[in-house]
Scaffold this motif. Structure first.
Motif, short mmCIF file in Angstrom:
data_model
loop_
_atom_site.label_atom_id
_atom_site.label_comp_id
_atom_site.label_asym_id
_atom_site.label_seq_id
_atom_site.Cartn_x
_atom_site.Cartn_y
_atom_site.Cartn_z
N MET A 1 0.84 -1.19 0.00
CA MET A 1 0.00 0.00 0.00
C MET A 1 0.88 1.25 0.00
O MET A 1 2.09 1.19 0.15
N THR A 2 0.22 2.39 -0.20
CA THR A 2 0.95 3.64 -0.41
C THR A 2 0.61 4.66 0.69
O THR A 2 -0.53 4.75 1.13
N ILE A 3 1.62 5.42 1.10
CA ILE A 3 1.38 6.51 2.05
C ILE A 3 0.56 7.60 1.36
O ILE A 3 -0.37 8.16 1.94
N ASP A 4 0.89 7.89 0.09
CA ASP A 4 0.07 8.78 -0.74
C ASP A 4 -1.09 7.94 -1.26
O ASP A 4 -0.89 6.99 -2.02
N LYS A 5 -2.30 8.27 -0.85
CA LYS A 5 -3.46 7.42 -1.16
C LYS A 5 -3.69 7.23 -2.66
O LYS A 5 -4.31 6.25 -3.07
N SER A 6 -3.22 8.17 -3.49
CA SER A 6 -3.58 8.15 -4.91
C SER A 6 -2.47 7.74 -5.86
O SER A 6 -2.71 7.59 -7.05
N SER A 7 -1.25 7.59 -5.38
CA SER A 7 -0.15 7.34 -6.31
C SER A 7 0.97 6.56 -5.63
O SER A 7 1.20 6.69 -4.43
N TRP A 8 1.65 5.75 -6.45
CA TRP A 8 2.85 5.03 -5.97
C TRP A 8 4.09 5.88 -6.21
O TRP A 8 5.01 5.87 -5.40
N GLY A 9 4.11 6.62 -7.32
CA GLY A 9 5.23 7.52 -7.60
C GLY A 9 5.01 8.87 -6.92
O GLY A 9 3.90 9.21 -6.50
N TYR A 10 6.10 9.65 -6.82
CA TYR A 10 6.01 10.98 -6.20
C TYR A 10 5.11 11.89 -7.04
O TYR A 10 5.18 11.87 -8.27
N ARG A 11 4.25 12.66 -6.36
CA ARG A 11 3.37 13.62 -7.05
C ARG A 11 3.60 15.01 -6.47
O ARG A 11 3.38 15.23 -5.29
N ARG A 12 3.98 15.94 -7.34
CA ARG A 12 4.12 17.33 -6.88
C ARG A 12 2.77 17.94 -6.57
O ARG A 12 2.69 18.91 -5.80
N ASN A 13 1.70 17.41 -7.17
CA ASN A 13 0.37 18.00 -6.98
C ASN A 13 -0.41 17.36 -5.83
O ASN A 13 -1.61 17.55 -5.70
N ALA A 14 0.28 16.57 -4.98
CA ALA A 14 -0.40 15.96 -3.83
C ALA A 14 -0.68 17.02 -2.76
O ALA A 14 0.11 17.94 -2.56
N GLN A 15 -1.83 16.89 -2.10
CA GLN A 15 -2.21 17.75 -0.98
C GLN A 15 -1.94 16.99 0.33
O GLN A 15 -1.85 15.76 0.33
N LEU A 16 -1.86 17.72 1.43
CA LEU A 16 -1.56 17.08 2.72
C LEU A 16 -2.58 15.98 3.05
O LEU A 16 -2.22 14.91 3.54
N ASP A 17 -3.85 16.22 2.73
CA ASP A 17 -4.91 15.25 3.01
C ASP A 17 -4.74 13.95 2.21
O ASP A 17 -5.37 12.94 2.52
N ASP A 18 -3.92 14.00 1.14
CA ASP A 18 -3.71 12.81 0.31
C ASP A 18 -2.79 11.79 0.99
O ASP A 18 -2.70 10.64 0.54
N TYR A 19 -2.09 12.21 2.04
CA TYR A 19 -1.15 11.31 2.72
C TYR A 19 -1.82 10.69 3.94
O TYR A 19 -2.45 11.39 4.73
N LEU A 20 -1.67 9.38 4.09
CA LEU A 20 -2.15 8.73 5.30
C LEU A 20 -1.37 9.24 6.50
O LEU A 20 -0.16 9.49 6.41
N THR A 21 -2.06 9.41 7.63
CA THR A 21 -1.38 9.85 8.86
C THR A 21 -0.65 8.66 9.47
O THR A 21 -0.89 7.49 9.11
N THR A 22 0.23 8.93 10.42
CA THR A 22 0.93 7.83 11.10
C THR A 22 -0.06 6.94 11.83
O THR A 22 0.10 5.72 11.88
N GLU A 23 -1.11 7.55 12.37
CA GLU A 23 -2.17 6.78 13.04
C GLU A 23 -2.80 5.78 12.05
O GLU A 23 -3.02 4.61 12.37
N ASP A 24 -3.08 6.25 10.82
CA ASP A 24 -3.62 5.37 9.77
C ASP A 24 -2.66 4.22 9.46
O ASP A 24 -3.07 3.07 9.28
N LEU A 25 -1.36 4.55 9.41
CA LEU A 25 -0.35 3.56 9.02
C LEU A 25 -0.17 2.50 10.11
O LEU A 25 -0.02 1.32 9.81
N VAL A 26 -0.18 2.94 11.37
CA VAL A 26 -0.08 1.99 12.49
C VAL A 26 -1.27 1.03 12.44
O VAL A 26 -1.12 -0.18 12.60
N LYS A 27 -2.45 1.57 12.18
CA LYS A 27 -3.67 0.75 12.08
C LYS A 27 -3.52 -0.30 10.97
O LYS A 27 -3.83 -1.48 11.16
#
Length: 467
Positions: A295-321
């Motif tokens: 799975m990806t920390i960036d919810k929408s892409s596996w590659g780096y995206r310059r157009n990603a917003q902060l909300d697009d990244y899973l939080t550490t709480e999400d990742l621990v879950k």
């Protein structure tokens, strides 16, 4: 005439040693040979290190990191599907006639410091790493002799990125090094010709894909081959079983290598080593076969995206879950980051990885080397997941929400009066509890200030001597 008695003993000893060496192959169990059939290959036991590791980092890096817009599928979405956002992005930012190949020289990696990357990977608590040696665009991150002028040694960085990362991983950590490899390539003329012939011809796998696989295994000796991208072709077209038989029988990594299940149409979730079943696969229940949630920390892409917003990244709480749910159900978590074209791990990814490492420093005993318990999650309190530590015979109850009441009711474990002990990982004193017979137990949590909490997300109770 007999020789001096002093010489006879060493000669006799030498003769006995020679006889023993001749007998030794018969005394040792023969190494199993695997046939190039799924029946034979699927019977190979998965090397134990993989199940014990639990947590790995995936790295998607390539020419797609240059436009770093939308997705690592940029080339396909722009040229083949002609998706409007991609077409408009190119029209607005690049001259007419600019091709995807023109991005190659712009993949510069000038800030790529493998030692710095590896220190971040080590700090994450991950036990293995998988790098995209080649994605569907066909660009190889090593100087492949089968990818002329479309590889990182000839174009762009002018460096063997696979070799540099592999060396650093092995010199600085005990992480297992793995490589992702895409079987097909979107626009390779040989593949397109084979596809037109409904895969009755096999020009592409015999001259490109298979030689590359043999090349990366012999050159870099990866302990994971993470295959992907079957191009809707069957495994017989790719000769996957032939390659895997060589990998398991004769390759330099035959004893330790693990593989996934993406080896041709119909093989996913059915054949191969561990099962991935789909991207972001997280069934929420126990499976009979070893599996991995990639799975990806960036919810929408596996590659780096310059157009990603902060909300697009899973939080550490999400990742621990994700990690806790996955491991309790018998899976491994492969968490993806996408570095930039100039070779940086963006600070948002670095922060997430370091925070995962901080969590694992406290709770790692409930993750690494564990087995699924008889119950995966609790029947009374939601967001409680179980693992079992076989060596210590401890049940680990990981709760993702700290109860406002200060008490935690668990419906699954049955306590034994005078015997059961409950410990909060990262906290010294034993906790008080009340048995509810077959209904479980109620545990009194310590009253802690935020600074006194062992960690910020997800806490582990270690239970010993329970029924």
């Amino acid at each position: 005439m007999s020789g001096p008695p002093g010489r006879a003993a060493p000669r006799l000893l030498l003769l006995l040693l020679l006889l023993l060496l001749l007998e030794l192959p018969g005394l040792l169990p023969a190494r199993p040979r695997y046939e190039p059939t799924w029946g034979s290959l699927d019977a190979r036991p998965l090397p134990a290190w993989f199940d014990e590791a639990k947590f790995g980092i995936f790295i998607h890096w390539g020419v797609f990191s240059v436009p770093s817009f939308g997705s690592e599928w940029f080339w396909w979405y722009w040229q083949k599907e002609k998706r409007e956002p991609y077409v408009k992005f190119m029209e607005a930012n690049y001259p007419p006639g600019f091709s995807y190949e023109d991005f190659g020289p712009l993949f510069t990696a000038e800030f790529f410091d493998p030692n710095q990357w590896v220190d971040i990977l080590k700090a994450s608590g991950a036990k293995y790493v998988v790098l995209t040696s080649k994605h569907h665009e066909g660009f190889t991150l090593w100087g492949s002799k089968y990818s002329w002028n479309w590889n990182a040694v000839d174009v762009g960085p002018k460096r063997d990125l696979v070799a540099e990362l592999a060396a650093s991983v092995r010199n600085r950590t005990d992480l297992h090094f793995g490589l992702y490899h895409s079987l097909f390539e979107w626009f390779n003329p040989l593949f397109l010709e084979d596809a037109t012939n409904v895969f009755k011809t096999r020009k592409f796998p015999t001259s490109k894909s298979l030689p590359e696989l043999y090349e990366i295994v012999t050159r870099y000796q990866p302990e994971i081959i993470w295959s992907d991208g079957d191009g809707n072709a069957p495994d017989t077209y790719w000769n996957s079983t032939g390659f895997l038989a060589w990998l398991y029988n004769d390759s330099p990594v035959r004893d330790t290598v693990v593989t996934n299940d993406r080896w041709g149409v119909g093989s996913i979730c059915t054949h191969g080593g561990f099962y991935t079943c789909s991207d972001r696969f997280n069934p929420g229940h126990l499976l009979p076969h070893k599996w991995e949630n990639c799975m990806t920390i960036d919810k929408s892409s596996w590659g780096y995206r310059r157009n990603a917003q902060l909300d697009d990244y899973l939080t550490t709480e999400d990742l621990v879950k994700q990690l806790v749910e996955t491991v309790s159900c018998g899976g491994n978590l492969l968490m993806n980051i996408g570095p930039t074209h100039d070779g940086r791990i963006a600070v948002v990814f670095e922060e997430r990885l370091r925070q995962m490492g901080a969590w694992l420093k406290v709770n790692g005993e409930a993750i690494y080397g564990t087995k699924p318990w008889r119950a995966q999650n609790d029947t009374v309190t939601p967001e409680v997941w179980y693992t079992f530590s076989p060596k210590e015979a401890k049940v680990n109850a990981i709760f993702l929400s700290w109860p406002v009441s200060g008490t935690l009711e668990l419906g699954e474990p049955q306590a034994k009066l005078g015997e059961t002990q409950v410990k909060l990982m990262g906290y010294k004193e034993l906790l008080k509890w009340v048995a509810l017979g077959e209904e479980g137990m109620v545990i009194t949590l310590p009253q802690l200030t935020p600074k006194q909490l062992p960690c910020l997300w997800g806490w582990t109770l270690q239970l010993t001597n329970i029924n």
